[in-house]
Write a protein that holds these residues in place. Sequence first.
Motif, mmCIF file in Angstrom:
data_model
loop_
_atom_site.group_PDB
_atom_site.id
_atom_site.type_symbol
_atom_site.label_atom_id
_atom_site.label_comp_id
_atom_site.label_asym_id
_atom_site.label_seq_id
_atom_site.Cartn_x
_atom_site.Cartn_y
_atom_site.Cartn_z
ATOM 1 N N LEU A 299 0.819 -1.206 0.000
ATOM 2 C CA LEU A 299 0.000 0.000 0.000
ATOM 3 C C LEU A 299 0.859 1.265 0.000
ATOM 4 C CD1 LEU A 299 -2.758 -1.066 2.563
ATOM 5 C CD2 LEU A 299 -2.804 -1.217 0.055
ATOM 6 N N ALA A 300 1.889 1.290 0.859
ATOM 7 C CA ALA A 300 2.732 2.484 0.927
ATOM 8 C C ALA A 300 3.474 2.715 -0.387
ATOM 9 C CB ALA A 300 3.729 2.355 2.088
ATOM 10 N N GLN A 301 3.953 1.638 -1.004
ATOM 11 C CA GLN A 301 4.666 1.772 -2.277
ATOM 12 C C GLN A 301 3.725 2.287 -3.364
ATOM 13 O OE1 GLN A 301 4.780 -0.692 -0.170
ATOM 14 N NE2 GLN A 301 6.843 -1.593 -0.008
ATOM 15 N N ARG A 302 2.493 1.789 -3.382
ATOM 16 C CA ARG A 302 1.533 2.239 -4.396
ATOM 17 C C ARG A 302 1.172 3.705 -4.209
ATOM 18 N NH1 ARG A 302 -2.655 -2.954 -4.643
ATOM 19 N NH2 ARG A 302 -1.123 -4.447 -5.490
ATOM 20 N N LEU A 303 1.014 4.098 -2.949
ATOM 21 C CA LEU A 303 0.708 5.502 -2.684
ATOM 22 C C LEU A 303 1.865 6.400 -3.104
ATOM 23 C CD1 LEU A 303 -1.188 7.626 -1.481
ATOM 24 C CD2 LEU A 303 -0.165 7.157 0.773
ATOM 25 N N ALA A 304 3.094 5.959 -2.821
ATOM 26 C CA ALA A 304 4.263 6.744 -3.226
ATOM 27 C C ALA A 304 4.321 6.889 -4.744
ATOM 28 C CB ALA A 304 5.538 6.094 -2.697
ATOM 29 N N ARG A 305 4.080 5.816 -5.479
ATOM 30 C CA ARG A 305 4.116 5.900 -6.934
ATOM 31 C C ARG A 305 3.003 6.804 -7.474
ATOM 32 N NH1 ARG A 305 6.648 6.583 -9.479
ATOM 33 N NH2 ARG A 305 6.202 5.477 -11.424
ATOM 34 N N TRP A 306 1.848 6.767 -6.835
ATOM 35 C CA TRP A 306 0.750 7.653 -7.228
ATOM 36 C C TRP A 306 1.165 9.117 -7.072
ATOM 37 C CZ3 TRP A 306 -2.427 10.984 -4.240
ATOM 38 C CH2 TRP A 306 -3.540 11.476 -4.914
ATOM 39 N N ARG A 307 2.008 9.395 -6.084
ATOM 40 C CA ARG A 307 2.501 10.765 -5.865
ATOM 41 C C ARG A 307 3.755 11.060 -6.673
ATOM 42 N NH1 ARG A 307 4.556 11.470 -1.319
ATOM 43 N NH2 ARG A 307 4.477 9.404 -0.381
ATOM 44 N N GLY A 308 4.177 10.126 -7.511
ATOM 45 C CA GLY A 308 5.358 10.335 -8.326
ATOM 46 C C GLY A 308 6.663 10.169 -7.574
ATOM 47 N N ARG A 309 6.647 9.365 -6.506
ATOM 48 C CA ARG A 309 7.848 9.151 -5.706
ATOM 49 C C ARG A 309 8.248 7.682 -5.746
ATOM 50 N NH1 ARG A 309 8.690 14.189 -2.829
ATOM 51 N NH2 ARG A 309 10.452 13.092 -1.894
ATOM 52 N N TYR A 310 9.523 7.429 -5.428
ATOM 53 C CA TYR A 310 10.074 6.083 -5.353
ATOM 54 C C TYR A 310 10.491 5.819 -3.915
ATOM 55 C CZ TYR A 310 10.056 6.528 -10.395
ATOM 56 O OH TYR A 310 9.664 6.711 -11.700
ATOM 57 N N ARG A 311 10.132 4.666 -3.401
ATOM 58 C CA ARG A 311 10.227 4.389 -1.962
ATOM 59 C C ARG A 311 11.137 3.193 -1.713
ATOM 60 N NH1 ARG A 311 6.700 5.360 2.496
ATOM 61 N NH2 ARG A 311 6.675 3.681 4.035
ATOM 62 N N GLU A 312 12.051 3.351 -0.757
ATOM 63 C CA GLU A 312 12.915 2.246 -0.324
ATOM 64 C C GLU A 312 12.838 2.114 1.189
ATOM 65 O OE1 GLU A 312 17.627 0.945 -0.051
ATOM 66 O OE2 GLU A 312 17.003 2.358 -1.617
ATOM 67 N N SER A 313 12.519 0.929 1.655
ATOM 68 C CA SER A 313 12.466 0.667 3.086
ATOM 69 C C SER A 313 13.872 0.465 3.629
ATOM 70 C CB SER A 313 11.616 -0.577 3.351
ATOM 71 O OG SER A 313 11.599 -0.884 4.730
ATOM 72 N N VAL A 314 14.180 1.132 4.724
ATOM 73 C CA VAL A 314 15.480 1.007 5.379
ATOM 74 C C VAL A 314 15.227 0.662 6.840
ATOM 75 C CG1 VAL A 314 17.624 2.164 6.018
ATOM 76 C CG2 VAL A 314 16.551 2.654 3.797
ATOM 77 N N ILE A 315 15.399 -0.606 7.171
ATOM 78 C CA ILE A 315 15.190 -1.115 8.532
ATOM 79 C C ILE A 315 16.506 -1.751 8.943
ATOM 80 C CG2 ILE A 315 13.777 -2.569 10.008
ATOM 81 C CD1 ILE A 315 12.147 -0.468 8.565
ATOM 82 N N GLN A 316 17.281 -1.051 9.768
ATOM 83 C CA GLN A 316 18.626 -1.534 10.053
ATOM 84 C C GLN A 316 19.028 -1.283 11.498
ATOM 85 O OE1 GLN A 316 20.119 -3.330 7.957
ATOM 86 N NE2 GLN A 316 19.486 -2.715 5.906
ATOM 87 N N ASP A 317 19.783 -2.233 12.053
ATOM 88 C CA ASP A 317 20.530 -2.052 13.295
ATOM 89 C C ASP A 317 21.966 -2.444 13.007
ATOM 90 O OD1 ASP A 317 19.088 -1.746 16.234
ATOM 91 O OD2 ASP A 317 17.690 -2.348 14.655
ATOM 92 N N VAL A 318 22.890 -1.555 13.330
ATOM 93 C CA VAL A 318 24.299 -1.825 13.050
ATOM 94 C C VAL A 318 25.124 -1.510 14.286
ATOM 95 C CG1 VAL A 318 23.929 -1.249 10.615
ATOM 96 C CG2 VAL A 318 24.834 0.491 12.151
ATOM 97 N N ASP A 319 26.199 -2.259 14.473
ATOM 98 C CA ASP A 319 27.110 -2.063 15.605
ATOM 99 C C ASP A 319 28.449 -1.561 15.074
ATOM 100 O OD1 ASP A 319 25.211 -3.038 17.412
ATOM 101 O OD2 ASP A 319 25.784 -5.101 16.998
ATOM 102 N N ILE A 320 28.861 -0.396 15.568
ATOM 103 C CA ILE A 320 30.053 0.293 15.078
ATOM 104 C C ILE A 320 31.015 0.515 16.243
ATOM 105 C CG2 ILE A 320 30.906 2.371 13.930
ATOM 106 C CD1 ILE A 320 29.060 0.736 12.149
ATOM 107 N N PRO A 321 32.312 0.238 16.078
ATOM 108 C CA PRO A 321 33.258 0.552 17.151
ATOM 109 C C PRO A 321 33.137 2.019 17.578
ATOM 110 C CG PRO A 321 34.341 -0.759 15.469
ATOM 111 C CD PRO A 321 32.985 -0.399 14.916
ATOM 112 N N TRP A 322 33.231 2.240 18.880
ATOM 113 C CA TRP A 322 33.007 3.574 19.445
ATOM 114 C C TRP A 322 33.857 4.638 18.750
ATOM 115 C CZ3 TRP A 322 36.550 6.685 22.094
ATOM 116 C CH2 TRP A 322 36.009 7.828 22.702
ATOM 117 N N ARG A 323 35.095 4.323 18.396
ATOM 118 C CA ARG A 323 35.966 5.336 17.804
ATOM 119 C C ARG A 323 35.463 5.790 16.429
ATOM 120 N NH1 ARG A 323 38.579 0.488 17.544
ATOM 121 N NH2 ARG A 323 39.199 -0.308 15.492
ATOM 122 N N HIS A 324 34.664 4.956 15.756
ATOM 123 C CA HIS A 324 34.129 5.305 14.446
ATOM 124 C C HIS A 324 32.704 5.845 14.511
ATOM 125 C CE1 HIS A 324 37.577 3.673 12.463
ATOM 126 N NE2 HIS A 324 37.314 2.410 12.759
#
Length: 447
Positions: A299-324
């Motif tokens: 549904l969200a992708q269809r609504l985005a296309r109706w509005r002329g937009r392109y949608r990418e889902s970004v669902i992420q958890d990442v672990d990075i060393p504190w110094r970086h």
Amino acid sequence: MRDEVGDHRARVAEAAAQLRAAPDGPLALDKRTSNLFRDRQRGRRHRLDLGALNHVLAQDPAAGWVDAEGMTTYEDLVAATLACGTMPAVVPQLKTITIGGAAAGVGIEATSFRHGLVHDTLREIEVLLPGGEVVVCSPDNDYSDLFFGFPNSYGTLGYALRLRAATLPVLPVVHLRHRRLDTERFFDELAAACASDADFVDGVVFARGEQVLSTGHFVPEGRWRSDYTFENIYWRSLRVREEDFLATGDYLWRWDTDWFWCSRNFGAQQPLLRRLLGRGRLNSRTYTRWMRFNARWRLAQRLARWRGRYRESVIQDVDIPWRHAPAFLDFLHREIGILPVWICPVRGELPGRCFPLYRLAAAPLYVNFGFWDAIETRRPLEPAHFNRLIEQEVLRREGIKSLYSDSFFTREAFAQSYGMASYERLKRKYDPQRRAPDLYDKCVRRI
């Protein structure tokens, strides 16, 4: 009094018999709920039903452990341990996460700066192997290689039937302090908080230059107790309060009511809709069902296309060393733009506790960045453009990302990051017939 051990053995025997009787072909776990955010390709699989293995079996508050079956949700596990004056040493944020799922994947929360990830707190795992055998593995028995190799295997080496996890003594209330910090000071203050006597440490990035660092201490009572299970919203309180008090159980589930802040995508933070939904529907169970419905019908992708937009889902958890961590946050602001971002410090790998499929060996302290939303653009980009950027930056910064959501690594990059040489040795030993899927195929190719 019920014979919990005997009942457990009967359930284990039934599960093993069910698996041994399964026809040849790929295996999958038949779960009624899931906290995975990657869809698998539809295909013929034998689905193993372990739903009956959802009991808290025993606990010893003095010795600091609890035994629970693999399908026990943290909602039930926390209720059982709090009744005895303890809590699991690491309680993932959502009530529907199971202890077996957190062991086979990765579980984290605001005690992780001291106690590590969920699998760091385990003392024993009883595993149903893909061939139908049942083994009990611990750090120092004949199956120690499976004990350390089980985390981040996502069911491809077997399924957890029972786990013994460390517990911590608790007091009735958590006293919170929230400090608003600029970016230059934030990560130094985060490290200082981890070196303090705090019981809980986490934070939120609200905007470039606007971070909130939260520390919590157990106390016997509070001057008040805030309630974020209905009309009030926890994450918004961080920007307006410097101090707060929550009942310990309410603190452990402070993020569940609004799925951190993701309930806003469904309008569930609007006061009228919130009242219409009622307290009982404001939780991760409800939002997960809505998310699955949206994924099915796009549904969200269809609504985005109706509005002329392109949608990418970004669902992420990442672990990075504190110094970086400062450089990685700058990358998120510059290239990704998702806000807020959850920040959770994680203790690095301890000597003698190497989990080869999810190593945190590059630093004594890591910083988990959790960011979950969709990015819309006015022009089409290559598939998974933003997710691939994130993966490249994580590797560049000596980090690692959780595999509960979509991944796009090449086989070579995946092998380097997730210890595939060790994994192949475990696969040959514990699943020689390859009844369970391969980890790369399951998590990246989604088959």
